[in-house]
Design a protein around this motif. Structure first.
Motif, short mmCIF file in Angstrom:
data_model
loop_
_atom_site.label_atom_id
_atom_site.label_comp_id
_atom_site.label_asym_id
_atom_site.label_seq_id
_atom_site.Cartn_x
_atom_site.Cartn_y
_atom_site.Cartn_z
N GLY A 226 0.82 -1.21 0.00
CA GLY A 226 0.00 0.00 0.00
C GLY A 226 0.85 1.26 0.00
O GLY A 226 2.07 1.21 0.16
N SER A 227 0.21 2.39 -0.18
CA SER A 227 0.91 3.67 -0.14
C SER A 227 1.58 3.84 1.22
O SER A 227 0.93 3.73 2.26
N GLY A 228 2.88 4.09 1.21
CA GLY A 228 3.61 4.18 2.47
C GLY A 228 3.88 2.83 3.09
O GLY A 228 4.45 2.74 4.18
N GLY A 229 3.49 1.75 2.41
CA GLY A 229 3.76 0.40 2.91
C GLY A 229 5.15 -0.06 2.54
O GLY A 229 5.93 0.66 1.91
N VAL A 230 5.48 -1.29 2.91
CA VAL A 230 6.80 -1.84 2.65
C VAL A 230 6.66 -3.27 2.15
O VAL A 230 5.61 -3.89 2.28
N ARG A 231 7.75 -3.79 1.59
CA ARG A 231 7.70 -5.10 0.95
C ARG A 231 7.28 -6.21 1.90
O ARG A 231 6.71 -7.22 1.48
#
Length: 501
Positions: free
Chosen positions: A247-252
């Motif tokens: 997601g937006s601002g998320g990480v792998r």
């Protein structure tokens, strides 16, 4: 023989006791503090040994935590223990006459003891609300291995910087079917390659949500179910590929439980960090790239469509790198084991929008999974791949744009697609959030920490097994076990569709 790292002993000490959200030293600190509170009310004969024993356990356990790191949830417990000692210790100090020096009257000790107990109880409640995440055991027949790869695209300039020589670099984490590792093998660090990286990433995620980083200090302590660089599963089977965008601002790593479940069933999952869009990206050389985008996509469609296009290009680039890896252009244990002719693209939130866009632009993708993602960008050309969109329960009253936009995106398709509404889901149900965030329904839904990853991964597998592996039967029938299913069936040469429950 696999050597245990220098942090292995500390890892055992701080391992969370299942169901308690606390490690053994934390539990002992809690019990010692409560015993100090109770000591004031015990008969004189029992008061001294209980106080001395509780104090010894408390000091020893607190010392261990001081060495391995004290979580913030233990601070109220230690504060309550310190206050309780003011009531428990003075009666043990005797003058030469043998009389106690001082003992609080019951009417003073009672509210003091209750206050101490309340303060101490705050600790386990906070540990339950913000636990060290415990990952579910994958249900498939394979063990799971993982590793991190980093690739730079020499043909694509980095659009987020002014340097004309800067090229787009993408970090990806791979989860793959692996051979079973020996008992006692250290499992993979969650959120990063090292605990230090995990701490940096967790604090960046908290900051992006407007929370102080200390609230999620349990996350960097977590271990997933995969093993770093585990040998690839034997047998020569080729694994279908699933690419994932957060997601937006998320990480792998935000969908680690989901990725590990898919890998245990024979899929290769590659999850991406998108530099300047992910909360933070730690490169192989230790440099960090923080997000410069904001989670305001729904309020600025043009910006969100631009970010979605960058992500879609990242997904196509990584698929190219996996094809090269499989062909053996670089020496790799996965060479010859990836079935890139059966590839799905998936994503959560903005990543779901990116997955839809990537599939429209790149026909190498054979299926799409959108985890509660509002479709940004154009709905043309027509989507030729089957898609599964998982959503929380949404009405025109809660979001008047989401379902019409999603339905429009699925109807611009020449393949049968599905929309699955998951009862009790929240937006963060579709990632690892329920494993370490407070169970607030508006944030993580009501499915709980165990059921949330089970539902999301189970529905994804039901769809992928049907469209990538050709499992017989109607996928909608299998998906109904997870919620309400709507089928978008193409009709006509140009793919005019109809939505049916």
């Amino acid at each position: 023989m696999r050597r245990r790292g220098p942090g292995a002993e500390h890892g055992r000490v701080t391992e969370t006791i299942t169901g308690l959200s606390m490690s053994l030293p934390e539990v002992l600190v809690l019990l010692g503090a409560l015993a100090l509170v109770a000591a004031r009310w015990l008969p004189p004969a029992a008061r001294r040994p209980v106080t001395i024993g509780a104090g010894a356990v408390l000091v020893a356990s607190a010392t261990v935590l001081g060495v391995v790191g004290i979580r913030w949830q233990q601070l109220p417990v230690l504060a309550g223990a310190a206050l309780a000692s003011a009531f428990a210790l003075p009666p043990l100090l005797r003058r030469r006459t043998g009389r106690p020096t001082w003992r609080a009257r019951w009417w003073l000790a009672l509210p003091g003891s209750l206050a101490c107990a309340g303060l101490i109880a705050t600790g386990p409640v906070a540990a339950w609300a913000f636990p060290v995440p415990e990952f579910p055991e994958p249900s498939g027949g394979f063990a799971v291995g993982t590793r991190v790869a980093q690739w730079t695209d020499p043909l694509r300039p980095e659009g987020f910087t002014a340097d004309p020589d800067d090229r787009r670099t993408v970090v990806a984490q791979l989860w793959y079917p692996a051979q079973k590792s020996p008992a006692g093998t250290q499992q993979a660090q969650y959120m990063g390659r090292t605990e230090q990286e995990a701490r940096i990433v967790a604090e960046a995620l908290a900051g992006g949500a407007g929370l102080p980083g200390f609230l999620v200090d349990g996350v960097p302590r977590a271990r997933s179910r995969a093993v770093v660089d585990a040998p690839v599963a034997g047998g020569g089977e080729r694994f279908p590929v699933v690419l994932f965008s957060p997601g937006s601002g998320g990480v792998r790593t935000q969908n680690t439980a989901w990725a590990e479940e898919l890998a245990s069933h024979g899929y290769l999952v590659a999850a991406l960090d998108h530099p300047y869009d992910s909360a933070i990206v730690v490169l192989a050389d230790g440099r960090t790239i923080r997000a410069t985008t904001a989670s305001s996509g729904d309020r600025d469609e043009e910006l969100a469509a631009g970010w979605t296009a960058v992500r879609a290009a990242d997904l196509g680039f990584v698929l190219t790198q996996l094809e090269r890896l499989d062909r053996g252009e670089t020496a790799d244990p996965l060479t010859g084991r990836l079935d890139t002719g059966r590839t799905a693209v998936a994503g959560h939130s903005l990543g779901g929008a990116a997955a839809l866009q990537a599939a429209r632009q790149d026909r190498r993708f054979d299926a799409v999974v959108d985890l509660d993602g509002y479709p940004h960008g154009p709905t043309t050309p027509a989507l030729e791949q089957p898609a599964l969109a998982l959503t929380q329960e949404i009405t025109a009253g809660t979001d008047p744009r989401y379902l019409p936009r999603l339905t429009d995106a699925l109807e611009h398709s020449t393949a049968t697609s599905y929309r699955l509404t998951v009862p009790g889901a929240g937006h963060l149900t579709f990632m690892d959030g329920p494993l370490y965030l407070p169970p607030v329904p508006s944030i993580v839904g009501t499915l709980g920490r165990t059921e949330s990853p089970h539902v999301v991964a189970g529905a994804t597998l039901a769809f992928l097994d049907a469209v990538l592996r050709g499992r017989p039967g109607d996928p909608a029938e299998t998906l109904r076990a997870y919620g309400k299913v709507y089928t978008v069936s193409p009709s006509g040469a140009r793919g005019t569709a109809r939505l049916t429950p």
